[in-house]
Design a protein around this motif. Structure first.
Motif, mmCIF file in Angstrom:
data_model
loop_
_atom_site.group_PDB
_atom_site.id
_atom_site.type_symbol
_atom_site.label_atom_id
_atom_site.label_comp_id
_atom_site.label_asym_id
_atom_site.label_seq_id
_atom_site.Cartn_x
_atom_site.Cartn_y
_atom_site.Cartn_z
ATOM 1 N N ILE A 182 13.744 -31.237 -11.695
ATOM 2 C CA ILE A 182 12.893 -32.388 -10.807
ATOM 3 C C ILE A 182 11.314 -32.054 -10.978
ATOM 4 C CG2 ILE A 182 12.298 -33.111 -8.594
ATOM 5 C CD1 ILE A 182 15.266 -33.756 -9.228
ATOM 6 N N GLU A 183 10.818 -33.221 -11.378
ATOM 7 C CA GLU A 183 9.359 -33.026 -11.745
ATOM 8 C C GLU A 183 8.460 -33.971 -10.803
ATOM 9 O OE1 GLU A 183 8.895 -34.697 -15.877
ATOM 10 O OE2 GLU A 183 9.128 -32.673 -16.596
ATOM 11 N N SER A 184 9.149 -35.017 -10.097
ATOM 12 C CA SER A 184 8.493 -35.761 -9.109
ATOM 13 C C SER A 184 9.132 -36.029 -7.919
ATOM 14 C CB SER A 184 8.152 -37.031 -9.933
ATOM 15 O OG SER A 184 9.101 -37.851 -10.121
ATOM 16 N N PHE A 185 8.594 -36.498 -6.677
ATOM 17 C CA PHE A 185 9.170 -36.870 -5.586
ATOM 18 C C PHE A 185 10.102 -38.068 -5.985
ATOM 19 C CE2 PHE A 185 10.384 -37.970 -1.056
ATOM 20 C CZ PHE A 185 10.160 -36.887 -0.562
ATOM 21 N N LEU A 186 9.617 -38.918 -6.797
ATOM 22 C CA LEU A 186 10.558 -40.190 -7.158
ATOM 23 C C LEU A 186 11.989 -39.816 -7.582
ATOM 24 C CD1 LEU A 186 11.045 -43.251 -7.359
ATOM 25 C CD2 LEU A 186 9.654 -43.016 -9.709
ATOM 26 N N GLU A 187 11.870 -38.955 -8.643
ATOM 27 C CA GLU A 187 13.213 -38.247 -9.151
ATOM 28 C C GLU A 187 14.230 -37.902 -8.133
ATOM 29 O OE1 GLU A 187 11.454 -37.057 -13.706
ATOM 30 O OE2 GLU A 187 11.972 -35.592 -12.191
ATOM 31 N N LEU A 188 13.501 -36.988 -7.227
ATOM 32 C CA LEU A 188 14.447 -36.292 -6.060
ATOM 33 C C LEU A 188 14.875 -37.706 -5.273
ATOM 34 C CD1 LEU A 188 15.186 -34.091 -4.221
ATOM 35 C CD2 LEU A 188 12.954 -34.212 -3.186
ATOM 36 N N ARG A 189 14.191 -38.517 -4.885
ATOM 37 C CA ARG A 189 14.581 -39.576 -4.119
ATOM 38 C C ARG A 189 15.939 -40.593 -4.688
ATOM 39 N NH1 ARG A 189 10.316 -42.282 -3.502
ATOM 40 N NH2 ARG A 189 9.478 -41.315 -1.707
ATOM 41 N N GLN A 190 15.597 -40.653 -6.117
ATOM 42 C CA GLN A 190 16.605 -41.231 -6.795
ATOM 43 C C GLN A 190 18.206 -40.514 -6.755
ATOM 44 O OE1 GLN A 190 14.578 -41.570 -10.593
ATOM 45 N NE2 GLN A 190 13.844 -43.730 -10.139
ATOM 46 N N ILE A 191 17.968 -39.228 -7.019
ATOM 47 C CA ILE A 191 19.209 -38.390 -6.947
ATOM 48 C C ILE A 191 19.896 -38.534 -5.503
ATOM 49 C CG2 ILE A 191 20.093 -36.218 -7.058
ATOM 50 C CD1 ILE A 191 18.139 -35.624 -9.226
ATOM 51 N N VAL A 192 19.032 -38.389 -4.550
ATOM 52 C CA VAL A 192 19.521 -38.370 -2.958
ATOM 53 C C VAL A 192 20.154 -39.720 -2.599
ATOM 54 C CG1 VAL A 192 18.606 -38.258 -0.684
ATOM 55 C CG2 VAL A 192 18.126 -36.746 -2.421
ATOM 56 N N PHE A 193 19.658 -40.652 -3.103
ATOM 57 C CA PHE A 193 19.992 -42.157 -2.928
ATOM 58 C C PHE A 193 21.306 -42.252 -3.224
ATOM 59 C CE2 PHE A 193 15.987 -45.070 -2.640
ATOM 60 C CZ PHE A 193 15.577 -44.490 -1.432
ATOM 61 N N LEU A 194 21.948 -41.790 -4.321
ATOM 62 C CA LEU A 194 23.260 -42.170 -4.684
ATOM 63 C C LEU A 194 24.419 -40.980 -4.435
ATOM 64 C CD1 LEU A 194 22.702 -43.292 -8.320
ATOM 65 C CD2 LEU A 194 23.086 -44.748 -6.403
ATOM 66 N N ARG A 195 23.891 -40.201 -3.586
ATOM 67 C CA ARG A 195 24.698 -38.950 -3.426
ATOM 68 C C ARG A 195 24.846 -38.983 -1.681
ATOM 69 N NH1 ARG A 195 22.701 -38.309 -7.939
ATOM 70 N NH2 ARG A 195 23.743 -36.999 -9.675
ATOM 71 N N ALA A 196 25.029 -40.000 -0.962
ATOM 72 C CA ALA A 196 25.448 -40.086 0.439
ATOM 73 C C ALA A 196 26.713 -39.384 0.485
ATOM 74 C CB ALA A 196 25.398 -41.325 1.002
ATOM 75 N N GLY A 197 26.958 -38.354 1.537
ATOM 76 C CA GLY A 197 28.066 -37.636 1.654
ATOM 77 C C GLY A 197 28.438 -36.611 0.977
ATOM 78 N N ALA A 198 27.578 -36.569 -0.278
ATOM 79 C CA ALA A 198 27.932 -35.454 -1.091
ATOM 80 C C ALA A 198 26.886 -34.123 -1.214
ATOM 81 C CB ALA A 198 27.836 -35.995 -2.641
ATOM 82 N N GLN A 199 27.654 -33.037 -1.091
ATOM 83 C CA GLN A 199 26.909 -31.776 -0.959
ATOM 84 C C GLN A 199 26.090 -31.415 -2.257
ATOM 85 O OE1 GLN A 199 28.534 -28.189 1.087
ATOM 86 N NE2 GLN A 199 28.328 -27.146 -0.961
ATOM 87 N N ILE A 200 24.655 -31.516 -1.810
ATOM 88 C CA ILE A 200 23.848 -31.061 -2.998
ATOM 89 C C ILE A 200 23.069 -29.763 -3.090
ATOM 90 C CG2 ILE A 200 21.929 -32.145 -4.473
ATOM 91 C CD1 ILE A 200 22.141 -34.534 -3.216
ATOM 92 N N ASP A 201 22.991 -28.934 -4.048
ATOM 93 C CA ASP A 201 22.456 -27.611 -4.234
ATOM 94 C C ASP A 201 21.009 -27.932 -4.507
ATOM 95 O OD1 ASP A 201 24.587 -26.221 -3.108
ATOM 96 O OD2 ASP A 201 25.284 -25.943 -5.282
ATOM 97 N N PHE A 202 20.035 -27.343 -4.008
ATOM 98 C CA PHE A 202 18.582 -27.578 -4.294
ATOM 99 C C PHE A 202 17.844 -26.394 -4.572
ATOM 100 C CE2 PHE A 202 19.763 -31.096 -1.550
ATOM 101 C CZ PHE A 202 18.935 -32.287 -2.153
ATOM 102 N N VAL A 203 17.197 -26.208 -5.664
ATOM 103 C CA VAL A 203 16.400 -25.037 -5.898
ATOM 104 C C VAL A 203 14.944 -25.437 -5.449
ATOM 105 C CG1 VAL A 203 15.623 -23.495 -7.443
ATOM 106 C CG2 VAL A 203 17.914 -24.363 -7.755
#
Length: 405
Positions: A182-203
């Motif tokens: 992840i380089e920008s907050f926009l990239e982070l938002r795009q990943i989160v938008f499409l993963r409702a209900g899916a567990q995500i690991d963040f570093v």
């Protein structure tokens, strides 16, 4: 009258410019591949309907500009079959007619008598031309303006949100999400938008220490920049984009091409991921849009590009840059859609050619015709659904209900 003219300038004209560019390049891909294999071409048209300009080149190809700027088409000589894959009997009749009219061996110049691999390359050339267009447009924009990046730093955590439960804190900087850098907050938002209900690991980077946090975005209704509403994944992180924090990354030509290819691949990857979740029932169809959404996005992009401009030159430059970026994104979508194995689309032709390669004969004309009708029905149904979705997203029914009540 003035309102209509303003709407035309704001929405219709940008939409037509973007659509015509993307579709014309798609057809140009088919045309150039066909000509490289010596296929006889009758016509290449930019736009549909009665020609407002036409000319014939030395090779006998008629070039025309139609009065209706909604894309374009290329027509190969003898291409009368709807599925573009005649069966064995049709081919033999066609061969006799061509040779009776033009002489022995003339059929070799026609598309249907080319080797399977050449026909497959010609069919695939349209979608891949769209991908090349996207890479080229992204590369030009990267070379000319660079890439503005706002770091994915957490400036706020919504109380009671998935982000708070996961342990996010103000000052954290997200450096990886779902295995992606992840380089920008926009990239982070795009990943989160499409993963409702899916567990995500963040570093995350927290004061020089690297931590791994796990969160599950929850689905919420949010208003988008186009004025519509969408149900997307929300984490509960807030960011304040500061001018002092931004980074403008510059690209030389080689880096720009690589960056354009990476952006194109990212759109493809996101599209495939979204469709996979949609088919499995884990995602809603809110983001499926049709011509109304494209027209609206085109108008909004042109308006956003012109915002803050002090003269007509800056208005045109800003609007042009925004529309080129939109054209690149749309070009990827059209290229991908045309590769789907649906009769009528290029992917359907490739499916027929695969059968022909294995069976050593074309599929029967009746089967092709049935497949063509089914593919057309699916395409029309998808278009109607997307248009209905557009009307709902744009809250047209709510507005009409308010006017009629």
């Amino acid at each position: 009258m003035l309102g209509f003219v303003q709407s035309a300038l704001t929405y219709i004209i940008p939409f037509l410019l973007v659509l015509t560019l993307v579709v014309t390049v798609h057809e140009l891909g088919h045309f150039l591949a066909a000509r490289s294999f010596g296929v006889a071409v009758d016509r290449f048209s930019i736009g549909f309907g009665r020609a407002i300009a036409r000319w014939t080149d030395k090779s006998g190809v008629e070039w025309r500009v139609g009065w209706m700027p909604l894309g374009g088409y290329v027509r190969f000589a003898g291409d009368a079959n709807a599925a573009s894959v005649p069966d064995g009997e049709d081919l033999e009749v066609m061969r006799r007619e061509i040779e009776a009219r033009e002489g022995t061996g003339a059929a070799a110049r026609y598309y249907h008598f080319k080797p399977i691999w050449q026909r497959a390359v010609i069919a695939a050339a349209g979608p891949f031309a769209n991908f090349f267009l996207a890479v080229a447009l992204f590369a030009v924009l990267l070379m000319a303006f660079g890439k503005t990046i706002y770091p994915a730093r957490v400036d706020g955590v919504v109380p009671g949100s998935p982000a708070e439960h996961a342990g996010f804190q103000v000052g954290d900087r997200v450096i990886e999400a779902d295995g992606r850098r992840i380089e920008s907050f926009l990239e982070l938002r795009q990943i989160v938008f499409l993963r409702a209900g899916a567990q995500i690991d963040f570093v995350v980077d927290r004061g020089g220490r690297t931590l791994t946090l796990t969160a599950t975005p929850e689905r919420r209704v949010v208003s988008d920049e186009m004025g519509g509403e969408q149900r997307v994944g929300v984490l509960g992180l807030e960011a304040r984009e500061s001018f002092n924090d931004r980074e403008v990354r510059r690209y030389n030509p080689i880096q720009a091409i690589g960056g354009g290819a990476a952006m194109t691949w990212n759109i493809l990857d996101t599209t495939v991921y979204y469709l996979g979740r949609l088919v499995s029932g884990r995602e809603t169809a809110d983001q499926l849009g049709g011509p109304l959404r494209i027209a609206q996005v085109s108008g909004k992009a042109a308006q956003a590009g012109a915002e803050g401009a002090s003269d007509i030159g800056q208005v045109l430059l800003g609007s042009g840059v925004a529309l080129l970026n939109l054209a690149a994104v749309l070009s990827v979508g059209i290229g991908f859609m045309n590769l789907l194995p649906v009769p009528v689309l290029d992917g359907g032709h490739l499916l027929f050619y695969a059968y022909e390669a294995v069976a050593r004969r074309p599929l029967k004309a009746e089967v092709q015709a049935a497949g063509y009708r089914l593919g057309l029905a699916l395409l029309v149904g998808l278009m109607l659904f997307a248009t209905w979705n557009d009307l709902q997203q744009l809250r047209v029914f709510k507005i009409l209900g308010g006017l009629l009540s």
